[in-house]
Structure formats: structure tokens, C-alpha cells
Design a protein around this motif. Structure first.
Motif, PDB file in Angstrom:
ATOM      1  N   ARG A  68     -11.743   6.092 -27.715  1.00  0.00           N
ATOM      2  CA  ARG A  68     -11.113   7.286 -27.696  1.00  0.00           C
ATOM      3  C   ARG A  68      -9.876   7.453 -26.868  1.00  0.00           C
ATOM      4  N   GLY A  69      -9.617   6.511 -25.953  1.00  0.00           N
ATOM      5  CA  GLY A  69      -8.525   6.546 -25.042  1.00  0.00           C
ATOM      6  C   GLY A  69      -9.295   6.968 -23.463  1.00  0.00           C
ATOM      7  N   LEU A  70      -8.192   6.843 -22.464  1.00  0.00           N
ATOM      8  CA  LEU A  70      -8.701   7.118 -21.286  1.00  0.00           C
ATOM      9  C   LEU A  70      -8.773   8.819 -20.938  1.00  0.00           C
ATOM     10  N   LEU A  74     -12.325  10.276 -19.327  1.00  0.00           N
ATOM     11  CA  LEU A  74     -12.289  10.966 -18.187  1.00  0.00           C
ATOM     12  C   LEU A  74     -12.906  12.460 -18.209  1.00  0.00           C
ATOM     13  N   ASN A  75     -12.411  12.781 -19.303  1.00  0.00           N
ATOM     14  CA  ASN A  75     -12.835  14.374 -19.474  1.00  0.00           C
ATOM     15  C   ASN A  75     -14.374  14.465 -20.021  1.00  0.00           C
ATOM     16  N   GLU A  76     -14.726  13.488 -20.745  1.00  0.00           N
ATOM     17  CA  GLU A  76     -16.283  13.258 -21.132  1.00  0.00           C
ATOM     18  C   GLU A  76     -17.284  12.954 -19.762  1.00  0.00           C
ATOM     19  N   ALA A  77     -16.531  12.194 -19.001  1.00  0.00           N
ATOM     20  CA  ALA A  77     -17.415  11.785 -17.496  1.00  0.00           C
ATOM     21  C   ALA A  77     -17.286  13.020 -16.834  1.00  0.00           C
ATOM     22  N   VAL A  78     -16.347  13.844 -16.798  1.00  0.00           N
ATOM     23  CA  VAL A  78     -16.480  15.049 -15.735  1.00  0.00           C
ATOM     24  C   VAL A  78     -17.316  16.176 -16.360  1.00  0.00           C
ATOM     25  N   GLN A  79     -17.633  16.363 -17.566  1.00  0.00           N
ATOM     26  CA  GLN A  79     -18.562  17.227 -18.250  1.00  0.00           C
ATOM     27  C   GLN A  79     -19.809  16.768 -17.909  1.00  0.00           C
ATOM     28  N   GLN A 162     -12.776  22.936 -14.221  1.00  0.00           N
ATOM     29  CA  GLN A 162     -11.520  23.817 -14.502  1.00  0.00           C
ATOM     30  C   GLN A 162     -10.114  23.297 -14.792  1.00  0.00           C
ATOM     31  N   PHE A 163      -9.722  22.078 -14.510  1.00  0.00           N
ATOM     32  CA  PHE A 163      -8.512  21.474 -14.650  1.00  0.00           C
ATOM     33  C   PHE A 163      -8.920  20.202 -15.588  1.00  0.00           C
ATOM     34  N   PRO A 164      -9.259  20.057 -16.912  1.00  0.00           N
ATOM     35  CA  PRO A 164      -9.319  18.920 -17.540  1.00  0.00           C
ATOM     36  C   PRO A 164      -8.090  18.204 -17.657  1.00  0.00           C
ATOM     37  N   TYR A 165      -8.157  16.757 -17.691  1.00  0.00           N
ATOM     38  CA  TYR A 165      -7.111  16.103 -18.187  1.00  0.00           C
ATOM     39  C   TYR A 165      -6.398  16.426 -19.657  1.00  0.00           C
ATOM     40  N   SER A 166      -5.071  16.501 -19.659  1.00  0.00           N
ATOM     41  CA  SER A 166      -4.481  16.898 -20.848  1.00  0.00           C
ATOM     42  C   SER A 166      -4.445  15.848 -21.868  1.00  0.00           C
ATOM     43  N   ARG A 167      -4.734  15.999 -23.090  1.00  0.00           N
ATOM     44  CA  ARG A 167      -4.664  15.086 -24.115  1.00  0.00           C
ATOM     45  C   ARG A 167      -3.204  14.872 -24.553  1.00  0.00           C
ATOM     46  N   HIS A 168      -2.182  15.732 -24.182  1.00  0.00           N
ATOM     47  CA  HIS A 168      -0.935  15.686 -24.421  1.00  0.00           C
ATOM     48  C   HIS A 168      -0.033  14.902 -23.498  1.00  0.00           C
ATOM     49  N   LEU A 170      -0.673  11.634 -22.205  1.00  0.00           N
ATOM     50  CA  LEU A 170      -1.122  10.199 -22.559  1.00  0.00           C
ATOM     51  C   LEU A 170      -0.285   9.244 -21.645  1.00  0.00           C
ATOM     52  N   HIS A 171      -1.078   8.395 -20.736  1.00  0.00           N
ATOM     53  CA  HIS A 171      -0.029   7.329 -19.896  1.00  0.00           C
ATOM     54  C   HIS A 171       0.346   8.034 -18.559  1.00  0.00           C
ATOM     55  N   TYR A 172       0.461   9.378 -18.406  1.00  0.00           N
ATOM     56  CA  TYR A 172       0.775   9.979 -17.374  1.00  0.00           C
ATOM     57  C   TYR A 172      -0.135  11.212 -17.200  1.00  0.00           C
ATOM     58  N   GLU A 173      -1.386  11.264 -17.468  1.00  0.00           N
ATOM     59  CA  GLU A 173      -2.112  12.330 -17.365  1.00  0.00           C
ATOM     60  C   GLU A 173      -2.304  12.769 -15.885  1.00  0.00           C
ATOM     61  N   ASP A 174      -2.566  11.696 -14.839  1.00  0.00           N
ATOM     62  CA  ASP A 174      -2.688  12.119 -13.556  1.00  0.00           C
ATOM     63  C   ASP A 174      -1.507  12.782 -12.823  1.00  0.00           C
ATOM     64  N   LEU A 175      -0.390  12.522 -12.939  1.00  0.00           N
ATOM     65  CA  LEU A 175       0.833  13.302 -12.633  1.00  0.00           C
ATOM     66  C   LEU A 175       0.766  14.954 -13.318  1.00  0.00           C
ATOM     67  N   GLU A 176       0.604  14.655 -14.620  1.00  0.00           N
ATOM     68  CA  GLU A 176       0.561  16.199 -15.040  1.00  0.00           C
ATOM     69  C   GLU A 176      -0.870  17.055 -14.523  1.00  0.00           C
ATOM     70  N   LEU A 177      -1.838  16.536 -14.369  1.00  0.00           N
ATOM     71  CA  LEU A 177      -2.920  17.185 -13.813  1.00  0.00           C
ATOM     72  C   LEU A 177      -2.379  17.865 -12.481  1.00  0.00           C
ATOM     73  N   TRP A 178      -2.060  16.670 -11.533  1.00  0.00           N
ATOM     74  CA  TRP A 178      -1.766  17.201 -10.144  1.00  0.00           C
ATOM     75  C   TRP A 178      -0.745  18.469 -10.245  1.00  0.00           C
ATOM     76  N   CYS A 179       0.416  18.278 -11.014  1.00  0.00           N
ATOM     77  CA  CYS A 179       1.465  19.411 -11.077  1.00  0.00           C
ATOM     78  C   CYS A 179       0.690  20.863 -11.542  1.00  0.00           C
ATOM     79  N   ARG A 180      -0.199  20.525 -12.559  1.00  0.00           N
ATOM     80  CA  ARG A 180      -0.877  21.783 -13.084  1.00  0.00           C
ATOM     81  C   ARG A 180      -1.467  22.322 -11.767  1.00  0.00           C
ATOM     82  N   MET A 181      -2.471  21.491 -11.229  1.00  0.00           N
ATOM     83  CA  MET A 181      -3.286  21.945 -10.076  1.00  0.00           C
ATOM     84  C   MET A 181      -2.302  22.633  -8.799  1.00  0.00           C
ATOM     85  N   ALA A 182      -1.210  22.037  -8.580  1.00  0.00           N
ATOM     86  CA  ALA A 182      -0.243  22.407  -7.435  1.00  0.00           C
ATOM     87  C   ALA A 182       0.116  24.008  -7.814  1.00  0.00           C
ATOM     88  N   MET A 183       0.339  24.214  -8.849  1.00  0.00           N
ATOM     89  CA  MET A 183       0.975  25.355  -9.323  1.00  0.00           C
ATOM     90  C   MET A 183      -0.044  26.489  -9.584  1.00  0.00           C
TER      91      MET A 183
END
Length: 329
Positions: A68-70, A74-79, A162-168, A170-183
Motif C-alpha cells: 500500500r506504500g510508505l 506509517l499511518n497504520e503503524a502509528v495507529q 493527531q498529525f497523520p502522514y498525508s497521502r497527498h 508521497l515521497h516528501y511526506e516527512d517535510l510536509e508533516l514537519w511543516c504542518r506540525m510547525a504551523m
């Protein structure tokens, strides 16, 4: 300080490396842990290796299912995580035995939500890398790219849930997550120790999906810069800044980047963005002079900036590559 830590490890065709990666977690000095491995549709020896590891340690939880992809893994493991803290781990890296203990202590002593560590690269590249330590420096570094080594990230489980990785993303999910968390005000840190050996090889996402990473990175950084330009607490959807404003802000923030040890990162980012900002010839010269004020010891800066900024015909041919970034800011 014996809180349970859930280590999440996604794996796909990781046969050559998975045993070393998993065992580096199971020998941690902090023993109250669970290792959750999502076998993401592997077709090599990964499932058999994981079963052998699980048979020898009851702390190992394995989920095997179709690919199903990275991000989904990741989100499955977090849950599935039951610990109060969650640590990331990759299937091709090696954690130092004291990694989890040191990161737990760091989060507790600094009253933060999430932290990474320095890394020692090995394999096809050898380098030791450290990242900014303080929350404000990390959030400034985030304007230029990711301020964490993703497989070293460790944080409060409530934050990850609270902040799951975004399926939108893909391949830069970490950067997108850190930005969302920072904001959203999540507090960051980095342990100033190398607590993970980071394997560099051609099969990594950063090699295989490089173009998708670049496009997604530019769009994500544009959103984050827009947030910083509006100011914390300003509503999303506010008036957008021009490319000229964006470039000028980078230059004005120069001393802060230098103070945080981000001068090299700023220089590289500055000269990849400035040429594509909507600025006049006189403004280009002005910005070039300001750039020299940031890097006074670099006598080539004014020549480089002028050559880059004033060759308008060349920039127009590649301007579309930065369309996502300019639209966002």
C-alpha cells in the motif's frame, strides 16, 4: 522514566538489511518497547526473516499485507502503537543501543514534543550530519528543507496520532508533516549526538523518486513560507506575497540563518529561488548587494548574483519549474 516506546518500522523488500535494523532496536538499553513492523507486500525474504525475529522476541509485532506504500504503512503503524512515545526506524538503517534512552531523556528535559538526532551516513556516502537543536532554529531551517533525519524522529504518541502522514505528499511526506506540525505549534528539538547509522544506497526513495520529491518540496516550502510571511496566527488564505517579497525576506533573514549555522543552506536556496522572482533589473542589483552583506567574505557572491539575476532570458525558459512555489507565496 520507563515509559513504553513504540518503534514503527515499515519494510518492503528489505531482505538484505532488515535483520540488522530490527535487532538494533531489540538491543536498546531502554527495554520497555514494542517493535511494530509493517511488511508492505514484500516479495523477497523479508517475511521469513521477520518471522524468525518475532519468534525470538515477544516485543515484535508484525503485520504482513499487500503493498500500500510508505505513507499508508506509517499511518497504520502509528495507529497500532500502544506506547506513550513513538520512534521512527527505517529497514535499512542501524540505531545506536542508547538511542531511545537518550531521545526520551531529551524530550523530557527540554519539554518538547518531537526530536531527531544526528546521523552517520555509510554505504555509498560517508558523512556525519547534525541538525539545528533549538525549536526556533529548526523552524527557520524548515524554510529551506527538512531539519530532521526522518528515521531518527522520536516523539509523543499523541502528536503522531493527531498529525497523520498525508497521502497527498508521497515521497516528501516527512517535510510536509514537519511543516504542518510547525504551523500548529508543535515543539521541536534535535539531540546533538549521532544515534543512528544512515545507509545510503540507490534503492532509497530519495534516489528513485527524486523529481517527484523536488516538485512536492517546492510546493510545501511555498506554503510554509506563506505562513511565515503572514505571521503566526494569521488566517490561511490571506493575501499572497510577491516573488520579490519572498526573495527580499530571505535576504533580510540572512543574519538569523548565519546565527543558526544555516549559511550554506541559505546560499544554495537563495540562488535557486531569486532568479525566478518577479523583480526588476534595479531590484536584482539591490538584492545582490544585500546578499553580499550576508556573505561579506565571499568575493564571488556579487558576480554570481548579478549573473544569475540579470540573465532574464535564461530564467524564463525554466521558470515553470518553480510555478508551484511562486503560486504558493
Amino acid at each position: 522514566m520507563n515509559e513504553k516506546i513504540s518503534v514503527i518500522l515499515p519494510a518492503h523488500n528489505a531482505g538484505p538489511f532488515i535483520s540488522e535494523a530490527a535487532r538494533s532496536i531489540l538491543v536498546q538499553t531502554h527495554e520497555n518497547l514494542e517493535l511494530i513492523v509493517i511488511d508492505d507486500g514484500s516479495t523477497d525474504r523479508t517475511p521469513a526473516i521477520l518471522q524468525d525475529i518475532a519468534a525470538s522476541d515477544s516485543r515484535v509485532v508484525i503485520v504482513s499485507r499487500p503493498n500500500r506504500g510508505l505513507v499508508a504503512s506509517l499511518n497504520e503503524a502509528v495507529q497500532l502503537a500502544t506506547g506513550g512515545f513513538i520512534a521512527r526506524m527505517d529497514a535499512d538503517d542501524v540505531s545506536a543501543p542508547e538511542r531511545l534512552m537518550h531521545q526520551l531523556r531529551y524530550i523530557r528535559s527540554h519539554d518538547i514534543d518531537l526530536c531527531g538526532t544526528g546521523v552517520e551516513q555509510f554505504g555509498e556516502a560517508q558523512q556525519v550530519r547534525f541538525y539545528p537543536e533549538q525549536d526556533d532554529s529548526i523552524k527557520l531551517a524548515l524554510t529551506l528543507g527538512t531539519p530532521f533525519a526522518h528515521p531518527t524522529v522520536f516523539g509523543r504518541a499523541a502528536i503522531f496520532k493527531q498529525f497523520p502522514y498525508s497521502r497527498h505528499a508521497l515521497h516528501y511526506e516527512d517535510l510536509e508533516l514537519w511543516c504542518r506540525m510547525a504551523m500548529s505549534g508543535v515543539r521541536f528539538g534535535n539531540v546533538p549526538e549521532t544515534l543512528l547509522r544512515y545507509r545510503v544506497h540507490q534503492g532509497q526513495v530519495s534516489h528513485v523518486h527524486r523529481l517527484e520529491q523536488i516538485d512536492g518540496t517546492l510546493a510545501t516550502l511555498g506554503d510554509y513560507w506563506a505562513f511565515r510571511l503572514r505571521g503566526e496566527g494569521a488566517p490561511l488564505g490571506d493575501s499572497r506575497a510577491s516573488g520579490r517579497d519572498f526573495a527580499d525576506l530571505l535576504v533580510q533573514s540572512g543574519p538569523d540563518y548565519i546565527r543558526c549555522g544555516l549559511g550554506g543552506e541559505l546560499r544554495r536556496f537563495l540562488f535557486s529561488v531569486l532568479p525566478y522572482a518577479d523583480i526588476t533589473r534595479s531590484e536584482a542589483i539591490e538584492l545582490s548587494l544585500k546578499t553580499c552583506g550576508i556573505f561579506p567574505a565571499d568575493v564571488q557572491v556579487i558576480k554570481l548574483a548579478s549573473r544569475l539575476l540579470l540573465n532574464r532570458e535564461q530564467y524564463c525558459r525554466v521558470r515553470n519549474r518553480f510555478a508551484n512555489l511562486r503560486a504558493a507565496i
